[in-house]
Design a protein around this motif. Structure first.
Motif, mmCIF file in Angstrom:
data_model
loop_
_atom_site.group_PDB
_atom_site.id
_atom_site.type_symbol
_atom_site.label_atom_id
_atom_site.label_comp_id
_atom_site.label_asym_id
_atom_site.label_seq_id
_atom_site.Cartn_x
_atom_site.Cartn_y
_atom_site.Cartn_z
ATOM 1 N N GLN A 226 -16.603 8.984 -11.717
ATOM 2 C CA GLN A 226 -16.953 7.996 -10.646
ATOM 3 C C GLN A 226 -16.074 6.911 -11.003
ATOM 4 O O GLN A 226 -15.875 6.502 -12.169
ATOM 5 N N GLU A 227 -15.964 6.048 -9.811
ATOM 6 C CA GLU A 227 -14.891 4.856 -10.246
ATOM 7 C C GLU A 227 -15.189 3.650 -9.160
ATOM 8 O O GLU A 227 -15.721 4.032 -8.129
ATOM 9 N N LYS A 228 -14.716 2.657 -9.633
ATOM 10 C CA LYS A 228 -14.903 1.458 -8.738
ATOM 11 C C LYS A 228 -13.378 1.233 -8.410
ATOM 12 O O LYS A 228 -12.555 0.955 -9.005
ATOM 13 N N VAL B 53 -2.878 17.435 -8.823
ATOM 14 C CA VAL B 53 -3.238 16.386 -8.575
ATOM 15 C C VAL B 53 -2.308 15.038 -8.437
ATOM 16 O O VAL B 53 -1.115 15.597 -8.534
ATOM 17 N N GLN B 54 -2.461 14.079 -7.614
ATOM 18 C CA GLN B 54 -1.268 13.030 -7.447
ATOM 19 C C GLN B 54 -0.800 12.459 -8.500
ATOM 20 O O GLN B 54 -1.676 12.108 -9.463
ATOM 21 N N ILE B 55 0.349 12.193 -8.810
ATOM 22 C CA ILE B 55 0.846 11.712 -10.047
ATOM 23 C C ILE B 55 0.450 10.128 -10.080
ATOM 24 O O ILE B 55 0.271 9.366 -9.221
ATOM 25 N N ILE C 196 -3.336 -2.990 -2.103
ATOM 26 C CA ILE C 196 -4.607 -2.351 -1.614
ATOM 27 C C ILE C 196 -4.435 -0.829 -1.513
ATOM 28 O O ILE C 196 -3.858 -0.567 -0.413
ATOM 29 N N ALA C 197 -4.505 -0.158 -2.558
ATOM 30 C CA ALA C 197 -4.172 1.419 -2.370
ATOM 31 C C ALA C 197 -5.023 2.275 -3.253
ATOM 32 O O ALA C 197 -4.792 3.250 -3.614
ATOM 33 N N SER C 198 -6.462 1.831 -3.131
ATOM 34 C CA SER C 198 -7.526 2.744 -3.850
ATOM 35 C C SER C 198 -7.403 2.826 -5.220
ATOM 36 O O SER C 198 -7.632 3.968 -5.741
ATOM 37 N N HIS C 199 -6.914 1.880 -5.910
ATOM 38 C CA HIS C 199 -6.591 1.914 -7.254
ATOM 39 C C HIS C 199 -8.272 1.748 -8.095
ATOM 40 O O HIS C 199 -8.824 0.785 -7.695
ATOM 41 N N GLY C 200 -8.359 2.737 -8.845
ATOM 42 C CA GLY C 200 -9.600 2.699 -9.674
ATOM 43 C C GLY C 200 -9.553 1.817 -10.815
ATOM 44 O O GLY C 200 -8.125 1.648 -11.292
ATOM 45 N N ILE C 201 -10.501 0.877 -11.000
ATOM 46 C CA ILE C 201 -10.218 -0.039 -11.956
ATOM 47 C C ILE C 201 -10.510 0.783 -13.452
ATOM 48 O O ILE C 201 -11.227 1.519 -13.741
ATOM 49 N N GLU D 102 -6.650 0.778 -18.954
ATOM 50 C CA GLU D 102 -4.909 0.940 -18.889
ATOM 51 C C GLU D 102 -4.328 0.111 -17.697
ATOM 52 O O GLU D 102 -3.517 -0.908 -18.137
ATOM 53 N N ARG D 103 -4.818 0.208 -16.498
ATOM 54 C CA ARG D 103 -4.223 -0.505 -15.395
ATOM 55 C C ARG D 103 -4.640 -2.205 -15.645
ATOM 56 O O ARG D 103 -3.695 -2.958 -15.296
ATOM 57 N N ALA D 104 -5.728 -2.390 -15.994
ATOM 58 C CA ALA D 104 -6.089 -3.925 -16.264
ATOM 59 C C ALA D 104 -5.331 -4.658 -17.373
ATOM 60 O O ALA D 104 -5.375 -6.043 -17.251
ATOM 61 N N THR E 277 0.863 -1.222 -0.180
ATOM 62 C CA THR E 277 -0.060 -0.108 0.044
ATOM 63 C C THR E 277 0.814 1.257 0.097
ATOM 64 O O THR E 277 2.026 1.185 -0.035
ATOM 65 N N GLU E 278 0.254 2.281 0.094
ATOM 66 C CA GLU E 278 0.986 3.625 -0.013
ATOM 67 C C GLU E 278 1.266 4.265 1.339
ATOM 68 O O GLU E 278 2.452 4.283 1.701
ATOM 69 N N GLY E 279 0.193 4.459 1.961
ATOM 70 C CA GLY E 279 0.565 5.021 3.492
ATOM 71 C C GLY E 279 0.373 6.854 3.399
ATOM 72 O O GLY E 279 0.870 7.222 4.515
ATOM 73 N N THR F 147 -2.613 9.127 -10.525
ATOM 74 C CA THR F 147 -3.726 8.724 -10.348
ATOM 75 C C THR F 147 -4.896 8.966 -11.558
ATOM 76 O O THR F 147 -4.496 9.695 -12.550
ATOM 77 N N THR F 148 -5.916 8.367 -11.271
ATOM 78 C CA THR F 148 -7.170 8.648 -12.095
ATOM 79 C C THR F 148 -7.509 10.203 -12.024
ATOM 80 O O THR F 148 -8.185 10.678 -13.008
ATOM 81 N N TYR F 149 -7.150 10.991 -11.119
ATOM 82 C CA TYR F 149 -7.281 12.294 -11.062
ATOM 83 C C TYR F 149 -6.656 12.920 -12.136
ATOM 84 O O TYR F 149 -6.946 14.027 -12.703
HETATM 85 N N1 ARG Z 1 -8.283 6.445 -6.844
HETATM 86 C C1 ARG Z 1 -7.314 7.049 -7.697
HETATM 87 C C2 ARG Z 1 -6.589 6.310 -8.716
HETATM 88 O O1 ARG Z 1 -7.266 5.146 -8.898
HETATM 89 C C3 ARG Z 1 -6.518 7.483 -6.388
HETATM 90 C C4 ARG Z 1 -5.678 6.548 -5.704
HETATM 91 C C5 ARG Z 1 -4.390 6.917 -4.953
HETATM 92 N N2 ARG Z 1 -4.023 6.084 -3.766
HETATM 93 C C6 ARG Z 1 -3.120 6.408 -2.826
HETATM 94 N N3 ARG Z 1 -2.854 5.483 -2.218
HETATM 95 N N4 ARG Z 1 -2.384 7.425 -3.008
HETATM 96 O O2 ARG Z 1 -5.731 6.400 -9.124
#
Ligand code: ARG
Length: 254
Positions: free
Chosen positions: A208-210, A140-142, A94-99, A102-104, A36-38, A144-146
């Protein structure tokens, strides 16, 4: 030089030895390694006592318990997680990855463990809709889906990327950004936790994302085990309890 090479080999050895494990191999070891990231509160973060905590940490621990395994947590920068997953560094992430499509292509996803969306956050009076982001600077965080979403909004002046999501919030507060796009629960929690109710406003949901856990490409036995354990937790009330604790509501996809 020789000495240096030897040292280098010793340092790199544990990495090269890491390999993707089947669920049988995980089981035989008694431990499941979770990546995970933390730095994404309230999903996965370090609290004031420097303890790794959050909704996904509780959920990961509950999954491990269901599977009869000891969880071993490993934290790494968000944008390296899926690469290290395929290198066998963890059994799942487990780090909130949206499906995403590309990732799949690179990894396999479990069933979603929550549903959410990306939201626009700005200072009072700032942009609240995608339209209002025209000519604005968005953080935005690098990886990410954002980031992807922000880059697609027409007319945005600049998309600034940050290694960690909270760094974008810092820059928004410092006036270096017009808006921050992040997870709606992350934004809500940040506003509450930092008492920013009079400073920041939540705008519209951009998408929205899963959100799901990921395993190395083709690691079917671990996906199956996780899906089974997740379904069990969703059925027996454990998931609902963990979700209520962190959000005051049940965030599962419906
Ligand atoms: N839900 C977004 C994505 O799928 C952000 C996930 C960021 N997760 C994190 N641990 N910083 O990219």
């Amino acid at each position: 030089m020789r000495k240096f090479m030897l040292l280098l080999a010793l340092v790199l050895l544990p990495w090269s030895l890491a390999q993707v494990r089947t669920f049988d191999q995980v089981k035989a070891s008694g431990q499941i390694r979770i990546g995970t990231e933390g730095a994404f509160p309230p999903f996965n973060y370090f609290d004031a006592k420097n303890q790794l905590t959050g909704f996904e940490i509780d959920l990961g621990n509950a999954l491990a318990q269901k599977l009869g395994l000891k969880p071993v947590w490993i934290t790494q920068a968000f944008d390296t997680l899926l690469i290290q997953l395929n290198q066998g560094r963890f059994d799942f992430v487990i780090a909130s990855h949206g499906i995403t499509e590309e990732r799949a292509k690179a990894v396999d996803f479990t069933n979603p463990h929550y549903c959410t969306g990306g939201v626009i956050v700005s200072k009072r009076g700032g942009p609240k809709t995608a339209k209002e982001l025209q000519g604005k600077v968005v953080g935005v965080q690098i990886g990410t889906t954002y980031m992807e979403a922000a880059q697609k909004i027409p007319g945005v002046k600049q998309v600034r990327t940050y290694q960690k999501d909270p760094d974008a919030l810092q820059d928004l507060l410092a006036g270096r950004l017009d808006a921050w796009i992040t997870d709606r629960f992350v934004a809500k929690e940040a506003i509450k936790e930092r008492k920013l109710e009079n400073t920041l406003t939540l705008g519209e949901l951009v998408f929205q994302e899963k959100v799901a856990m990921a395993v190395a490409k083709g690691n079917k036995s671990v996906v199956d085990a996780l899906n089974q354990a997740l379904a069990d937790l969703m059925r027996d009330g454990t998931y609902a309890q963990i979700s209520k604790k962190w959000f005051g509501e049940d965030v599962r996809c419906r």
